[in-house]
Design an enzyme around this catalytic site. Structure first.
Site, short mmCIF file in Angstrom:
data_model
loop_
_atom_site.label_atom_id
_atom_site.label_comp_id
_atom_site.label_asym_id
_atom_site.label_seq_id
_atom_site.Cartn_x
_atom_site.Cartn_y
_atom_site.Cartn_z
N CYS A 1 2.22 3.40 -10.80
CA CYS A 1 1.22 3.15 -9.75
C CYS A 1 1.85 3.39 -8.38
CB CYS A 1 0.64 1.74 -9.87
SG CYS A 1 -0.40 1.59 -11.34
N HIS B 1 -4.77 -2.15 -7.15
CA HIS B 1 -4.48 -2.67 -8.49
C HIS B 1 -5.64 -3.57 -8.92
CE1 HIS B 1 0.03 -1.87 -8.90
NE2 HIS B 1 -0.45 -1.64 -10.10
N GLU C 1 -3.13 -2.60 -2.06
CA GLU C 1 -1.71 -2.35 -1.85
C GLU C 1 -1.45 -1.84 -0.44
OE1 GLU C 1 0.55 -3.31 -3.77
OE2 GLU C 1 -0.53 -3.65 -5.66
#
Ligand code: PCA
Length: 204
Positions: A143, A167, A80
């Site tokens: 998240c 993730h 991410e």
């Protein structure tokens, strides 16, 4: 007690996720006595999850923080890039709280970059022939919430401690899922890279 160096977190089950691979990964990592790690399992709870990580940062003073969670439709390990300042999910958290269109930090900027060594992690995972992708959006549920909250916390402390979010796909043998053993190898490769980046040696 040896000094804790990397903090790695995963999440408990939520919604239709009855078993969270990120929980399995941190449980596996917790057994590895050769790595200087502190691991934690986080509740899927807006009020508690980031607070729990901040408590661990204050207690252990880690040199990096890697947060893990499952992204159900993912077909690759997802590094991410960006945390955004919004809670906005159709699903309530495990405490029943539904947040839609609410800033995470009223006084915070719209987003933060990950400060993990992303390119080196990407290369290490691809070298193992494990599917890996950059992602520009960690969603707007728990998240992203912990990713943003922890980056915000470090920015406010003017701390350069690397922190970011990865993730993982659902676990399983059929695409887009990925076997848990493969997910573990990818995360272990990322942690090796991070330790090199920090110039840390594994424990003897
Ligand atoms: N995945 C969710 C929250 C917990 C998890 O493992 C998310 O992507 O926000």
């Amino acid at each position: 007690m040896s000094k804790a160096i990397l903090l790695v977190t995963g999440f408990e089950p939520f919604g239709s996720v009855l078993e969270n691979p990120s929980q399995r990964i941190v449980e596996h990592l917790a057994q590895r006595r050769d790595l200087p790690l502190v691991t934690a399992l986080l509740p899927v709870d807006y009020k508690k999850a980031a607070q729990q990580i901040i408590g661990l940062i204050e207690k252990y003073d880690p040199q990096a923080v890697v947060m893990l969670g499952v992204g159900q439709s993912r077909d690759a390990i997802g590094l991410e890039r960006i945390a955004v300042n919004i809670n906005d999910a159709p699903l309530p958290d495990n405490a029943g709280e539904l947040l839609q269109g609410k800033a995470i930090a009223e006084d915070g900027p719209v987003g933060y970059w990950s400060t993990l060594p992303m390119a080196a992690m990407f290369a290490a995972i691809s070298e193992l022939d494990i599917p890996v992708k950059y992602s520009n959006h960690a969603g707007a549920y728990l998240c992203n919430h912990v990713f943003y909250s922890i980056r915000h916390y470090f920015e406010q402390q003017q701390s350069k401690i690397p922190a970011g979010f990865i993730h993982v796909p659902d676990m399983g043998d059929e695409a887009p899922a990925m076997p848990i053993e493969t997910q573990i190898r990818a995360i272990e490769a990322s942690l090796d890279v991070l330790m090199k980046h920090l110039q840390l040696m594994p424990l003897a």
